[in-house]
Structures are given as structure tokens and as C-alpha cells.
Design an enzyme around this catalytic site. Structure first.
Site, PDB file in Angstrom:
ATOM      1  CB  CYS A  91      -0.608  -0.206   1.466  1.00  0.00           C
ATOM      2  SG  CYS A  91      -2.175   1.124   0.897  1.00  0.00           S
ATOM      3  CG  HIS A 179      -4.146  -3.486   3.113  1.00  0.00           C
ATOM      4  ND1 HIS A 179      -2.434  -2.292   3.801  1.00  0.00           N
ATOM      5  CD2 HIS A 179      -4.872  -2.203   1.936  1.00  0.00           C
ATOM      6  CE1 HIS A 179      -3.381  -0.822   3.677  1.00  0.00           C
ATOM      7  NE2 HIS A 179      -3.667  -0.354   2.644  1.00  0.00           N
ATOM      8  CD  GLU A 181      -1.132  -4.989   5.545  1.00  0.00           C
ATOM      9  OE1 GLU A 181      -1.382  -3.599   5.951  1.00  0.00           O
ATOM     10  OE2 GLU A 181      -1.448  -5.802   4.234  1.00  0.00           O
TER      11      GLU A 181
END
Length: 243
Positions: A91, A179, A181
Site C-alpha cells: 500500500c 492489504h 497483512e
């Protein structure tokens, strides 16, 4: 005894987290050296890290001059990429890396909150980081900016927005817009900013229902993506002298 390869993790959020990235990175035997840049932790010196992971944040590359530590990070990413240091930008981290390598970062037409279906492009086959992903996957986006693919880089995933989704530059640097994570605890913090949902034109109940459906798949995505990156790091670390 051979030392563990050092992965320097660059955080940019008030509430830092590794989320679903933590387990696959540690399972590969990496030493995680986490730096909270907002709190004044220093960037690594050139050659200190065996690899770099630059994570997301609420800053914008469009306002880079407001954040001296990000200006310095861009220079670090550029120099380390050119040295062949393995790195992954997620990101904001992907936008910083794209900018460092000659790409552009621009505001999207509107903020984006979505689990977009993206597809692997032919160039992703055999890629150390993206190659193990399924042909189609759900990619979580909470974005207001996007990057262009840097000159000379290879695009790896189809686009969820007008901006690039994922690229590899050279044989050692990857940037992604989404994203993988993010876990349930992290995304709950994001919902505190109700303006994001309003400006994205997204109903909170609908967004949370999408989370319920797709968050469980984050672990598999993270295992493949961060695990692939970690294995690449360990395979390269012993062949790369420090300093």
C-alpha cells in the site's frame, strides 16, 4: 552458527501491526527488526538490512515534503533496490517504492473500500512472491492514492482500480496496492474513520459483511505472498555481503 537474515520492517501507522504477515515471516527464520517511523525510529543505514518490508500508512506520497522521514525512506528504497536488496512495499510502502523507481502516485477518483477480485497475469507465473497465489484472489483495498507501474517493471496482477495493483522491478523489488497483512483487529481500527466509508460511497454493514466473507482467506494469501518473499530473502541473504 549462521545468523538469521535481518528483515527491517518499516511502519507508518499510529497503531503498528504485522497482522497476518507475522507468522509466515517468522516461520521462514527471519530476524524481524521493526521500526516505527512515526515515533522517530531511525531508518536502517545502507547495507544494514538483508531485506526491507515497507508497510501501509495514512500519509500520502503526494504530500511527501510534509514527512521528512518518508523523503529519506524513498532515497533508502531507491538505493537499496539498485543494490539488489530484496524488498516488498505494501500500500503506502508500494507507493513509496513505485515513486522511488520512477513511477507516479496520484489521488484516485474516489476513496476505495472493497474486496476486489484480481487475477494473476502471465508474468506472475514462477514469480517468487506472486507465483504461489491462486489464479484469482480477493484483495482488500482501503486506498485513496494509487501508483503507476515504474519504468522497466513487470505488472503481476490485474487492476482493481485505475492504478496498478502489483509489480516486480528487477529481480528483487515488489510493490502491491492491496492489504494482505490486514487482520480483524487492524481493520476494526480503520472503521473508526467513518469519513472513509462515506467518501468511498460504501455502507458500513455491507463492508463488514464482505469482511466476514473474505477475511478468513487472508491467511492463505499472506502465507503465499509473505512466505514467498521470506523464502526469497533467505535464499539471497547468504549470497549478499553486507556493507
Amino acid at each position: 552458527m549462521t545468523p538469521q537474515p535481518k528483515l527491517v520492517v518499516l511502519h507508518h501507522l499510529d497503531k503498528t501491526f504485522l497482522g497476518t504477515a507475522a507468522e509466515p515471516l517468522r516461520a521462514a527464520g527471519l530476524e524481524l527488526d521493526e521500526r516505527d517511523l512515526k515515533q522517530g525510529d531511525p531508518l536502517p543505514v545502507i547495507g544494514e538490512a538483508d531485506a526491507i518490508l515497507s508497510l501501509g500508512g495514512d500519509q500520502s506520497v503526494r504530500d511527501l515534503e510534509r514527512y521528512p522521514y518518508l523523503v529519506d525512506e524513498v532515497e533508502l528504497l531507491r538505493e537499496e533496490a539498485e543494490r539488489g536488496t530484496p524488498m516488498l512495499g505494501v500500500c503506502l510502502g508500494g507507493q513509496l517504492l513505485a515513486h522511488a523507481l520512477g513511477g507516479n502516485v496520484d489521488r484516485l477518483p474516489r476513496r476505495v473500500v472493497t474486496w476486489a477480485e484480481v487475477e494473476k497475469l502471465p508474468a506472475a507465473e514462477g514469480d517468487p512472491v506472486m507465483g504461489g497465489l491462486p489464479d484469482k484472489l480477493r484483495a482488500l483495498h482501503w486506498n485513496e492514492d494509487g501508483f503507476t507501474i515504474p519504468p522497466g517493471a513487470v505488472e503481476l496482477l490485474s487492476r482493481a482500480t485505475e492504478a496498478g495493483e502489483a509489480f516486480r522491478w528487477g529481480e528483487n523489488a515488489w510493490g502491491i496496492q492491496f492489504h494482505p497483512e490486514t487482520d480483524a483487529a487492524a481493520i476494526e481500527n480503520w472503521y473508526a474513520d467513518v469519513d472513509w466509508l462515506t467518501e468511498a460511497g460504501v455502507d458500513e454493514d455491507a463492508a463488514r459483511e464482505a469482511d466476514r466473507l473474505h477475511l478468513p482467506g487472508q491467511h492463505a494469501t499472506a502465507d503465499e505472498l509473505f512466505g514467498g518473499f521470506a523464502r526469497f530473502v533467505t535464499s539471497r541473504a547468504r549470497a549478499r555481503p553486507r556493507g
